[in-house]
Design a protein around this motif. Structure first.
Motif, PDB file in Angstrom:
ATOM      1  N   ALA A  52      -1.664   9.839  -2.472  1.00 56.59           N
ATOM      2  CA  ALA A  52       0.040   9.892  -2.462  1.00 56.59           C
ATOM      3  C   ALA A  52       0.548   9.217  -1.718  1.00 56.59           C
ATOM      4  O   ALA A  52       1.823   8.867  -1.581  1.00 56.59           O
ATOM      5  N   ASN A  53      -0.073   8.694  -0.646  1.00 56.33           N
ATOM      6  CA  ASN A  53       0.730   7.558   0.523  1.00 56.33           C
ATOM      7  C   ASN A  53       0.733   6.110  -0.008  1.00 56.33           C
ATOM      8  O   ASN A  53      -0.015   5.392   0.735  1.00 56.33           O
ATOM      9  N   TYR A  54       1.328   5.916  -0.881  1.00 55.71           N
ATOM     10  CA  TYR A  54       1.560   4.710  -1.213  1.00 55.71           C
ATOM     11  C   TYR A  54       3.165   4.308  -1.783  1.00 55.71           C
ATOM     12  O   TYR A  54       3.811   5.190  -1.930  1.00 55.71           O
ATOM     13  N   VAL A  55       3.403   3.194  -1.686  1.00 56.26           N
ATOM     14  CA  VAL A  55       4.688   2.679  -2.187  1.00 56.26           C
ATOM     15  C   VAL A  55       4.625   1.202  -2.811  1.00 56.26           C
ATOM     16  O   VAL A  55       3.845   0.494  -2.619  1.00 56.26           O
ATOM     17  N   VAL A  56       5.726   1.275  -3.904  1.00 59.92           N
ATOM     18  CA  VAL A  56       5.617   0.241  -4.956  1.00 59.92           C
ATOM     19  C   VAL A  56       6.893  -0.550  -4.275  1.00 59.92           C
ATOM     20  O   VAL A  56       7.952  -0.008  -4.887  1.00 59.92           O
ATOM     21  N   ILE A  57       6.887  -1.772  -3.706  1.00 58.48           N
ATOM     22  CA  ILE A  57       8.014  -2.577  -3.462  1.00 58.48           C
ATOM     23  C   ILE A  57       8.743  -3.233  -4.758  1.00 58.48           C
ATOM     24  O   ILE A  57       8.172  -3.698  -5.763  1.00 58.48           O
ATOM     25  N   ASN A  58      10.196  -2.928  -4.481  1.00 56.99           N
ATOM     26  CA  ASN A  58      11.030  -3.835  -5.583  1.00 56.99           C
ATOM     27  C   ASN A  58      12.178  -4.495  -4.702  1.00 56.99           C
ATOM     28  O   ASN A  58      13.003  -3.725  -4.329  1.00 56.99           O
ATOM     29  N   CYS A  59      11.963  -5.718  -4.687  1.00 57.76           N
ATOM     30  CA  CYS A  59      12.917  -6.720  -4.012  1.00 57.76           C
ATOM     31  C   CYS A  59      13.108  -7.948  -5.077  1.00 57.76           C
ATOM     32  O   CYS A  59      12.747  -7.958  -6.052  1.00 57.76           O
ATOM     33  N   ASP A  60      14.149  -8.705  -4.403  1.00 57.98           N
ATOM     34  CA  ASP A  60      14.452  -9.951  -5.090  1.00 57.98           C
ATOM     35  C   ASP A  60      13.727 -11.174  -4.562  1.00 57.98           C
ATOM     36  O   ASP A  60      14.192 -11.775  -3.626  1.00 57.98           O
TER      37      ASP A  60
END
Length: 279
Positions: A52-60
């Motif tokens: 559960a220790n994950y992140v999906v980045i959303n950037c420009d």
């Protein structure tokens, strides 16, 4: 001994290890579905003690790598993730231009007050087909010839990130601003790459449909303007320029299949399992 086992069984006992997925060129608002897909991410994150220790980045990432919407956005999302999950060891999986944005942060600790905290926590970056040396296709897009139409789906036309990935421009950044390439200081975190070496688009070959057959056809066309060792977007020499090569696709993929630039961010030929085991 019993106390140690009891502590290990507690929820959050492995909360110190985390994983971030950093997309490539493009302005992402749902990179989980649109860039990586859930099949890819959900396999890879199983390599964590706590998946559960994950992140999906959303950037420009249509901006220059140092821009507030690119590296600034990435720094903000990574910092929030690190703080929220109390991450002490962060692993990062990037693709294409995401490797450049990540290298910017790792190479320029005084640029932003958030960078040192990220650098101190980042233990490993796995860069999938990173555009460390740029690509001749970016030069072609900027010149405004036929590639601009052909590569619109891949590059987003002549935005700042595409301009940045011209071969001579990346050579200048590597020489002055970025670490990890020959003759430059080493990166502070381990940076390893996966190199895509070819594109297959035979209509009768089921492997050509992984990641979308139309993408394979387009990359097969653009490969004609690249070296014989390329993934349809980047020469192998560009992908392997920074850090160290973990492997070139055919040496580890299922069936010895090559990974096109599209396939190196999708659930193709056992790649997510390789990444799961690596982290």
């Amino acid at each position: 001994m019993l106390i140690a086992l009891a502590v290990a069984a507690l929820p959050g006992a492995y909360a110190a290890e985390g994983l971030a997925f950093v997309h490539g060129t493009g302005k992402q608002t749902d990179a989980y579905n649109d860039y990586w897909t859930g099949d890819f991410i959900n396999t890879v994150r199983q390599g964590l003690p706590n998946p559960a220790n994950y992140v999906v980045i959303n950037c420009d990432f249509e901006q220059y790598m140092w821009d507030s919407a690119a590296a600034g956005c990435l720094a903000g999302q990574l910092t929030s993730f690190i703080n929220a999950k109390q991450i002490t060891s962060l692993k990062v999986i990037t693709h294409s231009n995401g490797g450049n944005v990540m290298r910017w942060i790792l190479s320029n600790p005084t640029w932003d007050s958030r960078y040192p905290g990220i650098i101190s926590k980042t233990s490993r970056v796995i860069a999938l087909a990173p555009s460390s040396g740029g690509t001749p296709l970016a030069d072609a897009v900027v010149a405004g010839n036929a590639f601009e139409t052909t590569l619109g789906w891949l590059l987003g036309y002549a935005n700042d990130a595409v301009v940045m990935q011209q071969v001579s421009w990346m050579a200048s950044y590597n020489a002055q601003w970025l670490y990890g390439t020959p003759g430059r200081p080493a990166l502070p975190s381990y940076f390893e790459t996966v190199v895509g070496s070819d594109v297959e688009s035979a209509v009768w070959d089921s492997d050509s449909y992984c990641g979308g057959y139309q993408n394979q056809v387009a990359l097969e066309v653009t490969q004609n303007w690249l070296n014989s060792c390329s993934d349809g977007f980047l020469n192998c020499s560009s992908q392997s320029l920074a850090g160290s090569v973990w492997f070139t696709d055919t040496s580890k993929t299922n069936g010895g299949e090559p990974l096109s630039h599209q396939q190196s961010r999708r659930d193709c030929f056992g790649l997510p399992t390789l990444l799961k085991n690596r982290i």
